[in-house]
Write a protein that holds these residues in place. Structure first.
Motif, PDB file in Angstrom:
ATOM      1  N   TYR A  37       0.821  -1.212   0.000  1.00 39.97           N
ATOM      2  CA  TYR A  37       0.000   0.000   0.000  1.00 39.97           C
ATOM      3  C   TYR A  37       0.862   1.272   0.000  1.00 39.97           C
ATOM      4  O   TYR A  37       1.957   1.312   0.552  1.00 39.97           O
ATOM      5  CB  TYR A  37      -0.950  -0.011   1.192  1.00 39.97           C
ATOM      6  CG  TYR A  37      -2.036  -1.040   1.026  1.00 39.97           C
ATOM      7  CD1 TYR A  37      -3.097  -0.819   0.155  1.00 39.97           C
ATOM      8  CD2 TYR A  37      -1.979  -2.261   1.698  1.00 39.97           C
ATOM      9  CE1 TYR A  37      -4.083  -1.768  -0.027  1.00 39.97           C
ATOM     10  CE2 TYR A  37      -2.962  -3.220   1.520  1.00 39.97           C
ATOM     11  CZ  TYR A  37      -4.014  -2.964   0.651  1.00 39.97           C
ATOM     12  OH  TYR A  37      -4.982  -3.917   0.461  1.00 39.97           O
ATOM     13  N   TRP A 349      -6.345   7.198   4.006  1.00 43.77           N
ATOM     14  CA  TRP A 349      -6.504   6.559   2.706  1.00 43.77           C
ATOM     15  C   TRP A 349      -5.205   5.953   2.220  1.00 43.77           C
ATOM     16  O   TRP A 349      -4.124   6.501   2.411  1.00 43.77           O
ATOM     17  CB  TRP A 349      -7.002   7.573   1.678  1.00 43.77           C
ATOM     18  CG  TRP A 349      -8.393   8.061   1.937  1.00 43.77           C
ATOM     19  CD1 TRP A 349      -8.760   9.305   2.363  1.00 43.77           C
ATOM     20  CD2 TRP A 349      -9.615   7.322   1.780  1.00 43.77           C
ATOM     21  NE1 TRP A 349     -10.130   9.393   2.476  1.00 43.77           N
ATOM     22  CE2 TRP A 349     -10.670   8.191   2.124  1.00 43.77           C
ATOM     23  CE3 TRP A 349      -9.896   6.025   1.375  1.00 43.77           C
ATOM     24  CZ2 TRP A 349     -12.009   7.782   2.082  1.00 43.77           C
ATOM     25  CZ3 TRP A 349     -11.215   5.623   1.335  1.00 43.77           C
ATOM     26  CH2 TRP A 349     -12.259   6.499   1.685  1.00 43.77           C
ATOM     27  N   PHE A 351      -3.571   3.580  -1.305  1.00 41.56           N
ATOM     28  CA  PHE A 351      -3.747   3.068  -2.657  1.00 41.56           C
ATOM     29  C   PHE A 351      -2.985   1.756  -2.810  1.00 41.56           C
ATOM     30  O   PHE A 351      -2.076   1.466  -2.046  1.00 41.56           O
ATOM     31  CB  PHE A 351      -3.231   4.077  -3.683  1.00 41.56           C
ATOM     32  CG  PHE A 351      -3.987   5.375  -3.701  1.00 41.56           C
ATOM     33  CD1 PHE A 351      -5.048   5.564  -4.571  1.00 41.56           C
ATOM     34  CD2 PHE A 351      -3.629   6.405  -2.852  1.00 41.56           C
ATOM     35  CE1 PHE A 351      -5.738   6.764  -4.587  1.00 41.56           C
ATOM     36  CE2 PHE A 351      -4.316   7.610  -2.865  1.00 41.56           C
ATOM     37  CZ  PHE A 351      -5.378   7.791  -3.731  1.00 41.56           C
ATOM     38  N   LEU A 355      -0.162   5.818  -6.581  1.00 41.03           N
ATOM     39  CA  LEU A 355      -1.263   6.768  -6.419  1.00 41.03           C
ATOM     40  C   LEU A 355      -2.132   6.906  -7.656  1.00 41.03           C
ATOM     41  O   LEU A 355      -3.344   7.043  -7.561  1.00 41.03           O
ATOM     42  CB  LEU A 355      -0.698   8.146  -6.034  1.00 41.03           C
ATOM     43  CG  LEU A 355      -1.694   9.300  -5.941  1.00 41.03           C
ATOM     44  CD1 LEU A 355      -2.792   8.995  -4.936  1.00 41.03           C
ATOM     45  CD2 LEU A 355      -0.969  10.581  -5.565  1.00 41.03           C
ATOM     46  N   LEU A 385      -7.365   0.625  -9.564  1.00 39.67           N
ATOM     47  CA  LEU A 385      -7.701   1.878  -8.900  1.00 39.67           C
ATOM     48  C   LEU A 385      -8.620   1.585  -7.717  1.00 39.67           C
ATOM     49  O   LEU A 385      -9.827   1.374  -7.878  1.00 39.67           O
ATOM     50  CB  LEU A 385      -8.365   2.848  -9.877  1.00 39.67           C
ATOM     51  CG  LEU A 385      -8.618   4.248  -9.302  1.00 39.67           C
ATOM     52  CD1 LEU A 385      -7.337   4.854  -8.748  1.00 39.67           C
ATOM     53  CD2 LEU A 385      -9.208   5.164 -10.363  1.00 39.67           C
ATOM     54  N   ILE A 387      -9.016   2.936  -3.500  1.00 43.87           N
ATOM     55  CA  ILE A 387      -8.591   3.808  -2.416  1.00 43.87           C
ATOM     56  C   ILE A 387      -9.341   3.358  -1.166  1.00 43.87           C
ATOM     57  O   ILE A 387     -10.578   3.359  -1.135  1.00 43.87           O
ATOM     58  CB  ILE A 387      -8.832   5.297  -2.750  1.00 43.87           C
ATOM     59  CG1 ILE A 387      -8.502   6.179  -1.544  1.00 43.87           C
ATOM     60  CG2 ILE A 387     -10.233   5.550  -3.282  1.00 43.87           C
ATOM     61  CD1 ILE A 387      -8.542   7.669  -1.842  1.00 43.87           C
ATOM     62  N   TYR A 511     -13.662   1.956  -5.453  1.00 43.48           N
ATOM     63  CA  TYR A 511     -12.915   1.466  -6.602  1.00 43.48           C
ATOM     64  C   TYR A 511     -13.588   1.911  -7.899  1.00 43.48           C
ATOM     65  O   TYR A 511     -14.772   2.266  -7.934  1.00 43.48           O
ATOM     66  CB  TYR A 511     -12.815  -0.067  -6.574  1.00 43.48           C
ATOM     67  CG  TYR A 511     -14.089  -0.778  -6.981  1.00 43.48           C
ATOM     68  CD1 TYR A 511     -14.259  -1.270  -8.277  1.00 43.48           C
ATOM     69  CD2 TYR A 511     -15.146  -0.937  -6.082  1.00 43.48           C
ATOM     70  CE1 TYR A 511     -15.430  -1.919  -8.657  1.00 43.48           C
ATOM     71  CE2 TYR A 511     -16.316  -1.585  -6.456  1.00 43.48           C
ATOM     72  CZ  TYR A 511     -16.449  -2.066  -7.739  1.00 43.48           C
ATOM     73  OH  TYR A 511     -17.615  -2.699  -8.119  1.00 43.48           O
TER      74      TYR A 511
END
Length: 534
Positions: A37, A349, A351, A355, A385, A387, A511
């Motif tokens: 992450y 948060w 990812f 990012l 994608l 988060i 997502y």
């Protein structure tokens, strides 16, 4: 004057494993692993070892960390945080990447330097600054039952080795002797390390010697373990770090797991705190299968350190979304809501791997988070994608309001629970054969199951995932207030490492994907609400 104080374990709940803690005057700082992450290596601050406030991340730039090719549960492994002569040091491993390195900062919240590489060791490196000016790296080497601890001296300015590595410990016969930390105290060099793997046989060992290279004698029994207490609600204790408070009391912070019915935990490995006592013959002791580490702990604290939580939730903005994530709040023991009305993302948060700033925006539609999915989905090994924030409670719910009007088949956006590519749950709007549908899906052991689908006519929908110890409920509403429909149920163990592997815990979040092609349609999220229900 001393008083009794009760605190609750874990002191940092959810997927925050491999804690490393230091004290600088009256302040404590903590770093934990982050694996795949991004940003990497969360940094926390406390005044009492119990209440923690995140103040930043150490790895926030591509020049420090490029994990675009890392797999789940690779990336950044166990860090060690140290402070010496006005400088903070953080040493760690980029597994399957640049290997072992350390970074430096004048302040724990950063900015942190680019990596300084070191030559030897496999994982879990640690730094020790001796009184004579020498600096040692202590690290794990080897594999499985051959795993052992090596040590060597470095030039702290360059990372260059000044000596050849020496084997200083080989464990107690168990697998994976790792997680070493070297200390100098009470007339000895003490070496702590983990052994037994990160499962139910996990334990913390202690050695001591009058010389930094030994020979080391091992304490006859583990300092910390529950490996003979299968019915205890706290399991897998290990990877312990020692710290002395300002009053001369000793403590350990360590990882442990809270399994459901003794079987699995979607929260992963969490950070616990326990007092350390010293035996008459000079060994540190915590809990060798005595069951004294509990959820509710009562300890002796001075009046100065027994005042409760010192921190309110106040955002500390640090940089633009494209460079880092801003910092707020405490250890996550409260409900929380993000209305996406700040200029930067909240520090919670994270990812997957990178990012993708060009696909994430807080300014395209002010007051909303905008995501535009790439071609990868959550079941792909490439960066999709997503988060998310760490799930920190067994019983909780997450809710969002989504505006999404896909025009191309495959475009999809919604809310999800993610462990890794092998195990996750999704609830989202998807364009399929020219029709918009709300799809609830589960991926378990890599196999995709469509749990339920209903047609969608409007562009706006409210989505909610509710969890308890045994299952997740996937829900939707057309107005967000008067009626919630349960579209599907899924077993909680799907997002547990015991079921689907790895070293992490579950994240809940948002997502977007094009399911094979880059999405052309933006998904707009009005808020994200995390609410405790236990």
């Amino acid at each position: 004057m001393s008083v009794l104080q009760t605190y609750t374990n874990p002191v940092l709940s959810g997927f925050y494993p491999d804690p490393s803690v230091i004290r600088v005057n009256d302040d404590y700082y903590l770093a934990v692993s982050s694996f795949e992450y991004y940003p990497g290596l969360p940094i926390f601050h406390s005044r009492d070892l119990i209440h923690w406030e995140q103040i930043g991340h150490a790895l926030i730039r591509k020049s420090q960390l490029d994990m675009s090719s890392r797999q789940s549960s690779q990336g950044i492994y166990a860090p060690t945080l140290r402070y010496h002569e006005g400088v903070f040091y953080l040493i760690t491993t980029d597994v399957y990447g640049i290997g072992n390195f350390y970074i430096t900062a004048e302040k724990p919240e950063g900015p942190w330097s680019d990596p300084i590489l070191i030559p030897y060791g496999n994982i879990d490196p640690s730094l020790f600054f001796d009184d004579d000016g020498k600096v040692y790296v202590t690290a794990q080497n080897g594999t499985d039952v051959e795993s052992h601890i090596i040590q060597y001296e470095i030039d702290i300015k360059t990372g260059k080795a000044l000596s050849e590595p020496v084997v200083v410990a080989r464990g107690d016969g168990g697998v994976w002797t790792e997680g070493p930390h070297l200390y100098r105290m009470k007339g000895f060099y003490y070496l702590t390390c983990a052994c037994g793997g990160t499962g139910s046989d996990h334990r913390a060992l202690v050695y001591r010697s009058v010389n930094p290279y030994g020979p080391f004698e091992i304490m006859p029994h583990p300092m910390l373990t529950h490996n003979q207490l299968p019915n205890h609600p706290i399991q897998n204790l290990g990877h312990a770090e020692l710290v002395e408070d300002a009053e001369g009391n000793w403590w350990t912070m360590f990882l442990a797991v809270r399994p459901v019915d003794g079987q699995y935990s979607v929260l992963g490995r969490e950070t616990f705190l326990a007092p350390v006592t010293w035996s008459e013959d000079g060994w540190p002791m915590v809990d060798n299968n005595e069951g004294t580490v509990q959820f509710e702990m009562t300890v002796v604290r001075s009046d100065q350190n027994a005042e409760g939580n010192l921190f309110d939730e106040q955002p500390l903005h640090t940089s633009q979304v494209g460079d880092a994530i801003a910092s707020t709040s405490g250890s996550g023991l409260t409900s929380w809501r993000d209305d996406f009305d700040e200029e930067q993302l909240n520090h919670r948060w994270a990812f997957i791997r990178t990012l993708q700033a060009e696909r994430v925006s807080l300014s395209e539609s002010p007051g909303q988070l905008t995501l535009k999915g790439n071609r990868h989905s959550l079941k792909d090994a490439e960066p999709s994608l997503f988060i998310g924030v760490r799930q920190q409670h067994r019983c909780m719910s997450v809710t969002t309001e989504l505006c999404f009007a896909p025009d191309v088949d495959g475009e999809e956006a919604g809310i999800a629970v993610r462990l890794n590519e092998q195990g996750h749950l999704t609830l989202g709007i998807r364009m399929a054969n020219g029709t918009r549908v709300l799809t609830a899906a589960a991926v378990d052991r890599g196999e995709v199951s469509i749990l339920s689908e209903v047609p969608v006519t409007g562009e706006r929908i409210w989505l909610r995932i509710t969890a308890n110890e045994w299952e997740y409920q996937l829900n939707y509403s057309n107005d967000g207030t008067t009626w919630w429909n349960t579209i599907a149920h899924a077993a909680a163990h799907i997002v547990s490492p015991e079921r689907n592997g790895g070293f992490t815990g579950a994240l809940v979040g948002l997502y977007a994907t094009g399911n094979g092609v880059d999405s052309q349609t933006s998904a707009f999220y009005d808020y994200f609400d995390y609410k405790i229900s236990e």
